[in-house]
Design a protein around this motif. Structure first.
Motif, PDB file in Angstrom:
ATOM      1  N   SER A 217      -7.702   0.782  -6.405  1.00 28.51           N
ATOM      2  CA  SER A 217      -7.126   2.108  -6.638  1.00 28.51           C
ATOM      3  C   SER A 217      -5.689   2.133  -6.117  1.00 28.51           C
ATOM      4  N   LYS A 218      -4.959   3.086  -6.638  1.00 29.49           N
ATOM      5  CA  LYS A 218      -3.559   3.236  -6.244  1.00 29.49           C
ATOM      6  C   LYS A 218      -3.434   3.434  -4.731  1.00 29.49           C
TER       7      LYS A 218
ATOM      8  N   GLU B 220      -1.616   1.018  -2.031  1.00 25.21           N
ATOM      9  CA  GLU B 220      -0.496   1.509  -1.227  1.00 25.21           C
ATOM     10  C   GLU B 220      -0.747   1.268   0.253  1.00 25.21           C
TER      11      GLU B 220
ATOM     12  N   VAL C 265       4.222   2.923  -6.813  1.00 28.68           N
ATOM     13  CA  VAL C 265       3.130   2.000  -7.113  1.00 28.68           C
ATOM     14  C   VAL C 265       3.000   1.842  -8.628  1.00 28.68           C
TER      15      VAL C 265
ATOM     16  N   PRO D  73       0.613   0.149 -11.031  1.00 28.08           N
ATOM     17  CA  PRO D  73      -0.677  -0.530 -11.005  1.00 28.08           C
ATOM     18  C   PRO D  73      -0.607  -1.873 -11.730  1.00 28.08           C
TER      19      PRO D  73
END
Length: 843
Positions: free
Chosen positions: A804-805, A809, A832, A834
């Motif tokens: 997941s983002k 991060e 970010v 992906p």
RNA sequence: GCCGGCGUGGCGGAAUUGGUAGACGCGCGCGAUUCAAAAUCGCGUUUCCUCGGAAGUAUGGGUUCGAUUCCCAUCGCCGGUACCA
């Protein structure tokens, strides 16, 4: 390379496969009505510019485009297309004739020897041509239809309302006289100053002059009666219909430039009681016209010259006539003479002097100009030299000097135009000229009509007859085609502008009343339509049957893909388009453009970076490359050199490089034993290998994308990467390796077929279908993410592909390589992307 | 002059919806193999450096978190055309 052992035995199998393809007609493409034709398949017509079979044989430049089309053709075939990929010979031409004059051998003999040599060379490169469709422009069966098409032009005129060609029979029906009809035919006889080459004993088209001069021939202007083709009628269509074609922008620009469209107006001046029309792109500056200039050849010059100026004018005219075009062009210093006559400016009634000067050309516009020295560089220069008045009529937009200002601005000192922007002033003055019968809007082109006759022996004779009494010309009956040149011993140029055939009295005399035209057509005639003949090369009833035309053509350009040198941008490509449009207008083809997509390969330079030439000694002979490294290596190298459209230098080391790559592929399947025999290596095994499956499918993807976009160099590099992975792996699953061979097949057909067959496969690779890409194999479970701090690479993270983002991060911010650079700073922003990267902005 | 194109290592060149600059090949260096060589295989190879980094895609600016990539200007090279009104 020494002739001892080769890194792989290409010399033992390349010719074997070439014979196999030839004997089995592997690349035969049946068309409508032929055995084996499958109408359900989509067609793909891919065409090379056919070569002039010179005595020197193939140049390494030829296989560049030919390999590219061969790859695309084979690829399309494997993708289920019915691929038309033919080859033939543009075999009329001056070198054969000159060689014949020198040796006394008939040009037909040398031409045949040359074409045989070219055919051998092309076959030795493994090109998948359908040789059953071979055409030769000198073949009487071909000449017949070239002459037939000429008669279509001869028997047509251009209808201005409909912007298309129509049969002159329509005019006959309307009661037009023979003379009136002769004045509008698309092929017409015309007396004008033409490009005559004393060294070659023939005339040349405008488009060809430079080329021959570069080869050391002399060319001068000389007034002669010649056959012309009315290509200028198509100028607008040749520009407009170029637009939608898939051609390189640079080539389109070259053609547009050559056709040279200018918008402007014709303005009629009264000169001593005569109407003299001038063309100008700046009618808005009409009030600033302070003198007029006629070309020295202008027909009115003698008539209007004042008695006192007669001597000066006559000697100036004579001086210009003796100058060749070249001298005239070199001499940039303005010269001219006043005629003593005056012209009346139609807008203000002013009397302005009329001069003659050689900076005005008879061949463009009307051969007369209005001079506005304030706003035209050339007029300005002339006016300064001869102290003629300069009147400002355009106010520059900025603070530039108005003298010699040629850009748009605002009209001043121009009566009813004052205060108008240039664009509006043009419109208004054109309207005024129209209302007062003093001129009108006019589109002018640089393109001239095509000088179509030559004084040669080795060309198609014109199928035309002259009436000895009336001087009328007429067509030879179609039933008498082909009309071949007579057998002659001596066809040296005689200096007679009627050409060498004039000496053949038996042939010339058609009947008591009629005699033959003795000029021949230029080499371009045969190349103008050869792409049509390939579709139906043996038809004796039609130049192209409607069924073949219908199947092989497209609605938006006949040939799907045409590849060949850009040196033909304003010659062959323009002429072909013109002929095709005429054939289209007359209902013989359904498209108005011959080549839907066109691509020009770059020049192959010598190893020293200079253009290959005998005198520099930097010419590479394809035969030598083939015997030292093999056909596949030559093909592959030419594709690996760099982007196809780019000029690039030859490097024999580079040939060795791709040759090593091919040997590497060979050694995956074979190993050399103690007796120096190649035997199967045993590395190709049943089984699976996920890593190799992945790289193989990555390679499928890259290769097919690269072929579609003609980036063959990157296709090859990806196959090299794949091969390196195979080499490292030791054992390779058979299915994957066979798939790889299919990818390699269009590029290196001999090697790939040999390995495929040695592995026990009976079906030719080139008859199989292209591998199907399995995208699922390309999906990664873990991916690498780049972490940047302030745009600089600081860390690489290996993370699950579906991370997941937020997690990504967090992981990036926590990385020790990152914290070294963020410590003591405030994180302002985190970007970010992906699957790609994280960029941390901190300060 | 005008039109079109191109500037990335020692060399040919990769990298496009803007996201690891230098893939692949050549050349060069080191190693393995070999009695030795060739061939082959492996590793390294943008530059600088204090070995942690720094700079870098013709030059200068701009836009952007981020530019070989987009924008502006400049320089250089190649092709076409040239007194076309």
């Amino acid at each position: 390379m020494s002739d001892k052992r080769k890194p792989y035995p290409f010399d033992q199998f390349e010719s074997k496969w070439q014979s196999h393809w030839a004997e089995n007609k592997t690349f035969r493409t049946p068309g409508p009505g032929e055995e084996g034709f499958d109408a359900s398949k989509p067609k793909y017509y891919i065409l090379d510019m056919f070569p002039y079979p010179s005595g020197e044989g193939l140049h390494v430049g030829h296989p560049e485009g030919y390999t590219a089309t061969d790859i695309v053709g084979r690829y399309k075939r494997m993708n289920g297309f019915n691929v038309l990929h033919p080859m033939g010979w543009d075999a009329f031409g001056l070198p054969a004739e000159q060689y014949a004059i020198k040796t006394g051998q008939h040009p037909r003999i040398t031409t045949e020897a040359n074409t045989n040599n070219f055919r051998r060379q092309l076959q030795e490169l493994g090109f998948g041509y359908d040789w059953d469709r071979e055409v030769n422009t000198t073949d009487p069966k071909y000449v017949r239809w070239t002459q037939w098409i000429f008669l279509q032009l001869y028997n047509s005129y251009f209808c201005d309302e409909d912007q298309k060609a129509k049969p002159v029979s329509e005019l006959e029906a309307k009661g037009w006289s023979q003379d009136q009809i002769d004045d509008v035919r698309l092929a017409f006889i015309h007396e004008a100053p033409v490009n005559w080459s004393p060294s070659m004993g023939t005339v040349l088209a405008n488009e060809e002059v430079q080329e021959w001069k570069d080869k050391g021939e002399t060319v001068e202007r000389r007034p002669l009666r010649q056959w012309m083709l009315r290509i200028t009628k198509y100028a607008q269509r040749l520009i407009d219909e170029l637009e939608p074609l898939d051609w390189p922008e640079s080539i389109k620009a070259l053609q547009r430039n050559w056709i040279g469209r200018s918008e402007g107006a014709e303005v009629v001046f009264d000169v001593e009681g005569n109407d003299v029309t001038v063309f100008t792109t700046r009618p808005d500056t009409l009030f600033g016209a302070t003198y007029m200039v006629l070309a020295p050849e202008h027909p009115l010059v003698a008539e209007i010259t004042a008695i006192g100026q007669k001597e000066a004018v006559e000697s100036y005219v004579a001086a210009c006539a003796s100058k060749s075009d070249m001298e005239r062009g070199l001499d940039k210093e303005k010269t001219g003479v006043a005629t003593g006559a005056f012209a009346i400016n139609p807008v203000n009634g002013e009397k302005i002097p009329v001069w003659i000067a050689d900076y005005v050309m008879m061949g463009y516009g009307s051969g007369a100009i209005m001079a506005v020295p304030a706003h035209d560089e050339r007029d300005f220069e002339f006016a300064v030299k001869f102290e003629l008045p300069i009147v400002q009529v355009v106010q520059p937009t900025g603070d530039q000097d108005w003298q010699g200002y040629t850009d748009p601005g605002t009209a001043i000192n121009s009566g009813f135009l004052d205060g108008l922007k240039t664009k509006d002033a043009k419109k208004k003055v054109i309207h005024w000229l129209g209302e007062n019968g003093k001129g009108e809007k006019k589109i002018q082109f640089k393109l001239r009509d095509w000088l179509f006759s030559r004084q040669r022996y080795w060309g198609e004779p014109f199928p035309l007859l002259w009436d000895k009494e009336s001087g009328q010309h007429s067509a030879v009956p179609e039933s008498e085609l082909p009309l071949l040149q007579p057998e002659m011993e001596d066809f040296k140029p005689t200096g007679d502008p009627r050409g060498p055939l004039i000496n053949c009295t038996d042939w010339i005399n058609y009947s008591d009343k009629l005699q033959r035209e003795t000029n021949t057509m230029p080499q371009w005639a045969g190349s103008c339509w050869y792409y049509l003949r390939y579709c139906d090369p043996h038809n004796e009833e039609h130049f192209l049957s409607p069924e073949s035309e219908n199947y092989w053509g497209n609605s938006d350009g006949f040939v799907d893909f045409y590849v060949g040198g850009k040196e033909h941008a304003v010659l062959h490509l323009l002429y072909s388009r013109f002929w095709h449009k005429v054939l289209n207008d007359l209902g013989h083809v359904k498209t108005s453009e011959p080549f839907k997509r066109y691509f020009a390969p770059g020049l192959i330079m010598g190893e020293d970076g200079q253009k290959m030439s005998k005198s520099l000694g930097n010419v590479v002979n394809p035969d030598d490359v083939v015997s030292n490294y093999g056909a596949d290596a030559l093909r592959l190298y030419e594709m690996f050199m760099g982007p196809l459209d780019q000029d690039k230098p030859w490097a024999m080391k580079g040939v060795e490089g791709v040759h090593r790559f091919l040997a590497k592929v060979w050694r995956l399947a074979f190993v050399e034993n103690q007796e120096s025999q190649w035997e199967l290596s045993g590395k190709i095994v049943a089984g699976e290998n996920a890593d190799l499956a992945k790289i193989t499918h990555q390679t499928i993807k890259k290769v097919q994308e690269a072929i579609e976009t003609l980036r063959f160099n990157t296709a090859i590099s990806s196959m090299m990467e794949c091969t390196n992975a195979y080499t490292a792996a030791g054992e390779i699953p058979r299915d994957l390796f066979l798939t790889f061979l299919k990818l390699l097949n269009p590029f290196a057909p001999h090697l790939s077929e040999e390995i495929n067959s040695a592995l026990g496969e009976s079906e030719l690779l080139s008859e199989q279908s292209w591998p199907v890409l399995d995208e699922s194999l390309l999906v990664e479970s873990e991916i690498q993410i780049i972490v940047q701090v302030n745009g600089k690479l600081r860390a690489r993270l290996t993370v699950p592909a579906d991370i997941s983002k937020e997690d990504l991060e967090a992981q990036a911010l926590a990385d020790s390589n990152v914290t070294t650079h963020t410590d003591g700073k405030t994180v302002r922003k985190v970007i970010v992307i992906p699957g790609k990267l994280v960029n941390i902005v901190a300060n």
